[in-house]
Motif scaffolding. Structure first.
Motif, PDB file in Angstrom:
ATOM      1  N   HIS A  74      -2.710   1.698   8.691  1.00 46.65           N
ATOM      2  CA  HIS A  74      -2.212   1.959   7.693  1.00 46.65           C
ATOM      3  C   HIS A  74      -1.820   3.084   7.426  1.00 46.65           C
ATOM      4  O   HIS A  74      -1.294   4.577   6.996  1.00 46.65           O
ATOM      5  N   ALA A  75      -2.774   3.823   8.721  1.00 44.95           N
ATOM      6  CA  ALA A  75      -3.003   5.712   8.705  1.00 44.95           C
ATOM      7  C   ALA A  75      -1.727   6.459   9.347  1.00 44.95           C
ATOM      8  O   ALA A  75      -0.949   7.356   8.582  1.00 44.95           O
ATOM      9  N   ASP A 113      -9.528   0.273   2.579  1.00 47.26           N
ATOM     10  CA  ASP A 113      -9.228  -0.979   2.931  1.00 47.26           C
ATOM     11  C   ASP A 113     -10.559  -1.621   3.880  1.00 47.26           C
ATOM     12  O   ASP A 113     -10.719  -1.596   4.976  1.00 47.26           O
ATOM     13  N   ASP A 133      -7.882   8.386   4.648  1.00 48.97           N
ATOM     14  CA  ASP A 133      -7.945   7.082   4.762  1.00 48.97           C
ATOM     15  C   ASP A 133      -9.648   6.653   4.753  1.00 48.97           C
ATOM     16  O   ASP A 133     -10.053   7.140   6.128  1.00 48.97           O
ATOM     17  N   LEU A 150      -7.350   6.002   0.295  1.00 47.31           N
ATOM     18  CA  LEU A 150      -7.456   4.624   0.968  1.00 47.31           C
ATOM     19  C   LEU A 150      -8.707   3.735   1.304  1.00 47.31           C
ATOM     20  O   LEU A 150      -9.277   4.314   1.719  1.00 47.31           O
ATOM     21  N   GLY A 196      -9.515  10.639   8.164  1.00 41.60           N
ATOM     22  CA  GLY A 196      -9.628   9.282   8.381  1.00 41.60           C
ATOM     23  C   GLY A 196     -11.321   9.435   8.865  1.00 41.60           C
ATOM     24  O   GLY A 196     -12.098   9.677   9.537  1.00 41.60           O
ATOM     25  N   VAL A 234     -10.214   3.660   8.708  1.00 41.31           N
ATOM     26  CA  VAL A 234      -8.715   4.293   8.890  1.00 41.31           C
ATOM     27  C   VAL A 234      -8.771   3.451  10.647  1.00 41.31           C
ATOM     28  O   VAL A 234      -7.900   2.599  10.610  1.00 41.31           O
ATOM     29  N   THR A 266       1.117  -1.797  -0.136  1.00 40.22           N
ATOM     30  CA  THR A 266      -0.123   0.127  -0.066  1.00 40.22           C
ATOM     31  C   THR A 266       0.878   0.824  -0.256  1.00 40.22           C
ATOM     32  O   THR A 266       0.436   2.334  -1.147  1.00 40.22           O
TER      33      THR A 266
END
Ligand SMILES: C[S@@+](CC[C@H](N)C(=O)[O-])C[C@H]1O[C@@H](n2cnc3c(N)ncnc32)[C@H](O)[C@@H]1O
Length: 318
Positions: free
Chosen positions: A37-38, A103, A29, A101, A53, A32, A15
């Motif tokens: 990832h954040a 997820d 994000d 992003l 987020g 979040v 990522t």
């Protein structure tokens, strides 16, 4: 109070490299979660990058708040769906962002909390809830108590990709006349009695629970809207990274990317273009990026992950 939010971010390095983050970048994000990832995004966009987020789950936001403490002042967290991520970014002063992003799905933290009802046991213990956002929407228990039989059948067939969907829907309807509201044990028993999902690699009820979870949270509808919102939010050259965990989600992402990358979206039988189509995305990953063996061994939940990337073009989004 410190929240114990156990969730290993999936495909973290992949990522990071696919987002191509620069110092100062503004990133949304949309999922979040616990901020795994954040945190990576904030590290890579330092010293002055910004992260917005979003999550539907207030418990996830609390955990993210704690995890991201070292980056205080550079992130905003919002209790909102990624369906409206463009509006949230705009409201926070960012009409265009550098990367988005998504997820998808649930976190290990949500799966591991029995009262959230995302995981069932063979004995049928656990709540029948499955709401990502406990403050809104009907729970799984409400849906099973109220949805018309035909609707239940459609969910089991389309979201669970199950044979015997009608049989199970009818069994639920008969059972609820008797008991008013089904619990988790009733559902697992009915799955067993109707033979639905038998012969599959996973527990027969796995796909049934998947179907109900998708319906409770309108996950596929949210994904379609979220992809469109991401296109509206991204600047030309901005990157969209999506990680999907089952084929229904991945198919929507693949299809959306393909359509957005095609100038004309008219049906093949239409002789002259009537759609005024514009290319809004360029697909970077022809094939999805998947976790390697060592990641799957360390984190079995990563097994089904499929990561796709697209680049925003100059064209205006719908
Ligand atoms: C796989 S987890 C994300 C984990 C996160 N990337 C991390 O590293 O901790 C997915 C998260 O998305 C949230 N979610 C699911 N659907 C959503 C939606 N439509 N809008 C916002 N958040 C959503 C879930 O509540 C969950 O916390």
């Amino acid at each position: 109070m410190t929240i114990r939010f156990q969730h290993d971010p999936v495909l973290l390095e992949e990522t990071a490299s696919r987002l191509e983050l620069q110092p100062g970048a503004v990133v949304v994000d949309g999922t979040v979660g616990g901020g795994g990832h954040a945190a990576m995004i904030l590290e890579q966009t330092g010293p002055d990058g910004v992260l917005i987020g979003l999550d539907l789950d207030p418990a996830a936001l609390e955990a993210a708040e704690q995890r991201l403490e070292p980056f205080r002042g550079r992130f905003e967290l919002e209790h909102a769906s990624f369906r409206i991520l463009d509006r949230i970014a705009l409201a926070s002063g960012h009409p265009q962002v550098d990367a988005v992003l998504l997820d998808l799905g649930v976190s290990s933290f949500q799966l591991d909390e029995p009262e959230r009802g995302f995981r069932f046991s063979d004995e049928g213990t656990g709540a029948l809830d499955m709401r990502m956002n406990p403050q809104q929407q009907a729970s799984a228990r409400d849906l099973l108590a109220q949805a018309p039989v035909a609707q239940l059948e459609t969910w089991f067939r389309e979201y669970g990709e199950l044979r015997g969907a009608r049989r199970l829907a009818r069994a639920i309807a008969t059972e609820r006349e008797r008991t008013q509201a089904l619990d988790c044990a009733d559902l697992v028993r009915l799955v067993r009695e109707t033979g639905v999902g038998r012969g599959r690699r996973h527990h027969p009820a796995t796909r049934v629970f998947q179907a109900i979870r998708i319906a409770v949270n309108d996950e596929l509808g949210a994904l379609r809207e979220g992809l469109a919102a991401a296109e509206r939010a991204l600047r030309p050259g901005g990157r969209l990274v999506v990680i999907a965990y089952h084929s229904l989600e991945d198919r929507i992402v693949k299809h959306h990317f393909r359509e957005a990358a095609r100038a004309c979206s008219c049906a093949p039988e239409v002789p002259i273009c009537i759609c005024d189509g514009v290319v809004t995305l360029r697909v970077i990953t022809r094939k999805p990026v998947t976790p390697d063996f060592s990641e799957i061994e360390a984190n079995p939940r990563a097994r089904s992950a499929r990561l796709r990337v697209a680049l925003r073009t100059e064209a205006e989004a719908a």
